[in-house]
Design a protein around this motif. Structure first.
Motif, PDB file in Angstrom:
ATOM      1  N   LEU A   1      11.115  20.173   0.118  1.00  0.00           N
ATOM      2  CA  LEU A   1      12.274  19.436  -0.383  1.00  0.00           C
ATOM      3  C   LEU A   1      13.485  20.362  -0.464  1.00  0.00           C
ATOM      4  CD1 LEU A   1      13.185  16.690  -1.589  1.00  0.00           C
ATOM      5  CD2 LEU A   1      12.618  17.630  -3.831  1.00  0.00           C
ATOM      6  N   ILE A   2      13.240  21.612  -0.890  1.00  0.00           N
ATOM      7  CA  ILE A   2      14.279  22.630  -0.971  1.00  0.00           C
ATOM      8  C   ILE A   2      13.895  23.752  -0.019  1.00  0.00           C
ATOM      9  CG2 ILE A   2      15.534  24.196  -2.499  1.00  0.00           C
ATOM     10  CD1 ILE A   2      15.804  21.221  -3.233  1.00  0.00           C
ATOM     11  N   PRO A   3      14.602  23.941   1.094  1.00  0.00           N
ATOM     12  CA  PRO A   3      14.240  25.005   2.036  1.00  0.00           C
ATOM     13  C   PRO A   3      14.266  26.377   1.366  1.00  0.00           C
ATOM     14  CG  PRO A   3      15.828  23.491   3.024  1.00  0.00           C
ATOM     15  CD  PRO A   3      15.756  23.148   1.568  1.00  0.00           C
ATOM     16  N   THR A   4      13.169  27.112   1.535  1.00  0.00           N
ATOM     17  CA  THR A   4      13.070  28.460   0.959  1.00  0.00           C
ATOM     18  C   THR A   4      12.359  29.368   1.956  1.00  0.00           C
ATOM     19  OG1 THR A   4      10.907  28.096  -0.066  1.00  0.00           O
ATOM     20  CG2 THR A   4      12.840  27.474  -1.364  1.00  0.00           C
ATOM     21  N   PRO A   5      12.496  30.693   1.806  1.00  0.00           N
ATOM     22  CA  PRO A   5      11.717  31.620   2.647  1.00  0.00           C
ATOM     23  C   PRO A   5      10.255  31.621   2.211  1.00  0.00           C
ATOM     24  CG  PRO A   5      13.017  32.834   1.041  1.00  0.00           C
ATOM     25  CD  PRO A   5      13.431  31.392   0.918  1.00  0.00           C
ATOM     26  N   ASP A   6       9.421  32.332   2.954  1.00  0.00           N
ATOM     27  CA  ASP A   6       8.009  32.450   2.600  1.00  0.00           C
ATOM     28  C   ASP A   6       7.844  33.130   1.236  1.00  0.00           C
ATOM     29  OD1 ASP A   6       7.179  31.229   4.896  1.00  0.00           O
ATOM     30  OD2 ASP A   6       6.863  33.109   6.005  1.00  0.00           O
ATOM     31  N   ASN A   7       6.738  32.778   0.589  1.00  0.00           N
ATOM     32  CA  ASN A   7       6.368  33.374  -0.693  1.00  0.00           C
ATOM     33  C   ASN A   7       7.475  33.250  -1.741  1.00  0.00           C
ATOM     34  OD1 ASN A   7       3.666  34.366  -0.151  1.00  0.00           O
ATOM     35  ND2 ASN A   7       4.673  35.771   1.289  1.00  0.00           N
ATOM     36  N   PHE A   8       8.099  32.087  -1.756  1.00  0.00           N
ATOM     37  CA  PHE A   8       9.172  31.836  -2.717  1.00  0.00           C
ATOM     38  C   PHE A   8       8.716  30.738  -3.674  1.00  0.00           C
ATOM     39  CE2 PHE A   8      13.083  30.173  -4.445  1.00  0.00           C
ATOM     40  CZ  PHE A   8      13.891  31.288  -4.576  1.00  0.00           C
ATOM     41  N   PRO A   9       8.632  31.024  -4.979  1.00  0.00           N
ATOM     42  CA  PRO A   9       8.188  30.019  -5.940  1.00  0.00           C
ATOM     43  C   PRO A   9       9.316  29.053  -6.306  1.00  0.00           C
ATOM     44  CG  PRO A   9       8.617  32.086  -7.079  1.00  0.00           C
ATOM     45  CD  PRO A   9       8.860  32.337  -5.619  1.00  0.00           C
ATOM     46  N   GLU A  10       9.258  27.864  -5.755  1.00  0.00           N
ATOM     47  CA  GLU A  10      10.284  26.852  -6.023  1.00  0.00           C
ATOM     48  C   GLU A  10       9.609  25.623  -6.649  1.00  0.00           C
ATOM     49  OE1 GLU A  10      12.806  24.678  -6.960  1.00  0.00           O
ATOM     50  OE2 GLU A  10      13.844  26.303  -5.888  1.00  0.00           O
ATOM     51  N   PRO A  11       9.758  25.416  -7.966  1.00  0.00           N
ATOM     52  CA  PRO A  11       9.061  24.312  -8.637  1.00  0.00           C
ATOM     53  C   PRO A  11       9.358  22.940  -8.040  1.00  0.00           C
ATOM     54  CG  PRO A  11       9.990  25.829 -10.246  1.00  0.00           C
ATOM     55  CD  PRO A  11      10.519  26.251  -8.913  1.00  0.00           C
ATOM     56  N   ARG A  12      10.579  22.742  -7.525  1.00  0.00           N
ATOM     57  CA  ARG A  12      10.925  21.422  -6.986  1.00  0.00           C
ATOM     58  C   ARG A  12      10.145  21.090  -5.715  1.00  0.00           C
ATOM     59  NH1 ARG A  12      17.305  22.243  -6.891  1.00  0.00           N
ATOM     60  NH2 ARG A  12      16.550  24.353  -6.427  1.00  0.00           N
TER      61      ARG A  12
ATOM     62  N   ARG B   1       0.860  -1.187   0.000  1.00  0.00           N
ATOM     63  CA  ARG B   1       0.000   0.000   0.000  1.00  0.00           C
ATOM     64  C   ARG B   1       0.896   1.236   0.000  1.00  0.00           C
ATOM     65  NH1 ARG B   1      -2.262   1.029   4.414  1.00  0.00           N
ATOM     66  NH2 ARG B   1      -0.877  -0.276   5.665  1.00  0.00           N
ATOM     67  N   PHE B   2       0.354   2.356  -0.496  1.00  0.00           N
ATOM     68  CA  PHE B   2       1.163   3.559  -0.641  1.00  0.00           C
ATOM     69  C   PHE B   2       0.385   4.800  -0.211  1.00  0.00           C
ATOM     70  CE2 PHE B   2       2.627   0.413  -3.612  1.00  0.00           C
ATOM     71  CZ  PHE B   2       4.001   0.444  -3.460  1.00  0.00           C
ATOM     72  N   ARG B   3       1.125   5.767   0.318  1.00  0.00           N
ATOM     73  CA  ARG B   3       0.549   7.073   0.630  1.00  0.00           C
ATOM     74  C   ARG B   3       0.957   8.043  -0.477  1.00  0.00           C
ATOM     75  NH1 ARG B   3       2.256   7.765   5.588  1.00  0.00           N
ATOM     76  NH2 ARG B   3       4.109   9.007   5.121  1.00  0.00           N
ATOM     77  N   VAL B   4      -0.040   8.702  -1.056  1.00  0.00           N
ATOM     78  CA  VAL B   4       0.199   9.716  -2.079  1.00  0.00           C
ATOM     79  C   VAL B   4       0.178  11.070  -1.386  1.00  0.00           C
ATOM     80  CG1 VAL B   4      -0.617  10.721  -4.238  1.00  0.00           C
ATOM     81  CG2 VAL B   4      -0.931   8.270  -3.813  1.00  0.00           C
ATOM     82  N   GLU B   5       1.342  11.692  -1.266  1.00  0.00           N
ATOM     83  CA  GLU B   5       1.454  12.967  -0.562  1.00  0.00           C
ATOM     84  C   GLU B   5       1.535  14.119  -1.564  1.00  0.00           C
ATOM     85  OE1 GLU B   5       4.016  11.367   3.305  1.00  0.00           O
ATOM     86  OE2 GLU B   5       4.904  12.772   1.893  1.00  0.00           O
ATOM     87  N   GLY B   6       0.723  15.148  -1.335  1.00  0.00           N
ATOM     88  CA  GLY B   6       0.808  16.363  -2.127  1.00  0.00           C
ATOM     89  C   GLY B   6       1.603  17.416  -1.381  1.00  0.00           C
ATOM     90  N   HIS B   7       2.544  18.057  -2.053  1.00  0.00           N
ATOM     91  CA  HIS B   7       3.390  19.093  -1.442  1.00  0.00           C
ATOM     92  C   HIS B   7       3.350  20.359  -2.296  1.00  0.00           C
ATOM     93  CE1 HIS B   7       5.485  16.279   1.397  1.00  0.00           C
ATOM     94  NE2 HIS B   7       5.147  15.411   0.464  1.00  0.00           N
ATOM     95  N   THR B   8       3.488  21.502  -1.664  1.00  0.00           N
ATOM     96  CA  THR B   8       3.521  22.786  -2.374  1.00  0.00           C
ATOM     97  C   THR B   8       4.783  23.547  -1.998  1.00  0.00           C
ATOM     98  OG1 THR B   8       2.427  24.111  -0.677  1.00  0.00           O
ATOM     99  CG2 THR B   8       0.998  22.881  -2.197  1.00  0.00           C
ATOM    100  N   ASP B   9       5.022  24.646  -2.718  1.00  0.00           N
ATOM    101  CA  ASP B   9       6.084  25.560  -2.302  1.00  0.00           C
ATOM    102  C   ASP B   9       5.488  26.570  -1.312  1.00  0.00           C
ATOM    103  OD1 ASP B   9       4.647  27.361  -3.839  1.00  0.00           O
ATOM    104  OD2 ASP B   9       6.037  27.308  -5.529  1.00  0.00           O
ATOM    105  N   THR B  10       6.236  27.595  -0.990  1.00  0.00           N
ATOM    106  CA  THR B  10       5.787  28.548   0.037  1.00  0.00           C
ATOM    107  C   THR B  10       5.079  29.762  -0.555  1.00  0.00           C
ATOM    108  OG1 THR B  10       7.932  29.679   0.022  1.00  0.00           O
ATOM    109  CG2 THR B  10       7.651  27.867   1.596  1.00  0.00           C
ATOM    110  N   GLU B  11       4.882  29.780  -1.854  1.00  0.00           N
ATOM    111  CA  GLU B  11       4.213  30.915  -2.477  1.00  0.00           C
ATOM    112  C   GLU B  11       2.731  30.912  -2.099  1.00  0.00           C
ATOM    113  OE1 GLU B  11       4.298  33.191  -6.765  1.00  0.00           O
ATOM    114  OE2 GLU B  11       4.363  31.001  -6.723  1.00  0.00           O
ATOM    115  N   GLY B  12       2.231  32.033  -1.590  1.00  0.00           N
ATOM    116  CA  GLY B  12       0.831  32.121  -1.214  1.00  0.00           C
ATOM    117  C   GLY B  12       0.585  31.800   0.240  1.00  0.00           C
ATOM    118  N   ASP B  13      -0.684  31.746   0.613  1.00  0.00           N
ATOM    119  CA  ASP B  13      -1.103  31.526   1.991  1.00  0.00           C
ATOM    120  C   ASP B  13      -0.906  30.062   2.377  1.00  0.00           C
ATOM    121  OD1 ASP B  13      -2.758  32.439   4.435  1.00  0.00           O
ATOM    122  OD2 ASP B  13      -3.855  30.676   3.690  1.00  0.00           O
ATOM    123  N   ALA B  14      -0.391  29.817   3.591  1.00  0.00           N
ATOM    124  CA  ALA B  14      -0.092  28.456   4.033  1.00  0.00           C
ATOM    125  C   ALA B  14      -1.347  27.591   4.113  1.00  0.00           C
ATOM    126  CB  ALA B  14       0.621  28.488   5.382  1.00  0.00           C
TER     127      ALA B  14
END
Length: 203
Positions: free
Chosen positions: A181-192, A128-141
């Motif tokens: 996955l890649i540490p960034t500040p808030d509101n930073f668009p990081e595609p990875r 069995r597997f967990r499908v996790e969705g992740h976002t970057d920090t751009e926009g409201d948390a």
């Protein structure tokens, strides 16, 4: 009037034709074409399988001579973990969605194709597997959290509908921007950081 000799010839031919048809050998149907052998996993599928079974003994894999039976041995310790590992086996995929949307685009479908095929392979079928969705920090948390949940569900439904994965094998969970996955500040668009992670939960 038809000449007598011509009428006689036609009668003889008409009487002979049924016997000639009976004398013809029956048509032999062509043998059915052999089904092509099932193709093995391609390089991308093999990489996904390796990552999702890291530390788990799988029959037929070098170094797993002690494994018996037709199904992979259950992971030791916590589900999906092997001894000494901090995290269960997982793989990260960059899946492109339209901004603010959970719609599966053709590019997203291409990114998920190898995963869908791999999940149907013998090595991964018992798990069995967990499908996790992740976002970057751009926009409201909070909005990112909700968006990640919708995207995880969209990926789960895509795998079920397009690849026939049993629904009970897939759990969807949104992580928002909590595990970058890649540490960034808030509101930073990081595609990875806009990614989907597939985690092996064990059998």
């Amino acid at each position: 009037m038809m000449p007598t000799f011509l009428r006689a010839a036609l009668l003889v031919c008409g009487a002979w034709l049924p016997f000639a048809a009976l004398a013809q050998p029956p048509a032999i149907p062509a043998p059915p074409a052999a089904a092509p052998p099932a193709a093995g996993p391609d390089a991308e599928e093999r990489q996904i399988i390796e990552r999702l079974t890291r530390g788990i003994r799988v029959p037929g894999r070098p170094g797993n001579e002690g494994t018996t039976g037709g199904a992979p041995a259950a992971p030791q310790g916590e589900a999906g973990k092997a001894p000494g590992e901090e995290e269960p086996p997982s793989v990260n995929l960059t899946v492109f969605f339209p901004t603010g949307s959970a719609r599966i685009t053709p590019q997203a479908a291409d990114a998920l194709a190898a995963l869908g095929r791999a999940l149907n392979r013998e090595e991964l079928r018992p798990f069995r597997f967990r499908v996790e969705g992740h976002t970057d920090t751009e926009g409201d948390a909070q909005m990112n959290q909700m968006l990640s949940e919708r995207r995880a569900l969209a990926v789960r439904e895509h795998l079920i509908e397009k690849f026939g994965i049993a629904p009970q094998r897939l759990l969807a969970q949104g992580m928002g921007e909590s595990r970058l996955l890649i540490p960034t500040p808030d509101n930073f668009p990081e595609p990875r950081n806009r990614r989907v992670q597939i985690v092996n939960l064990g059998g």
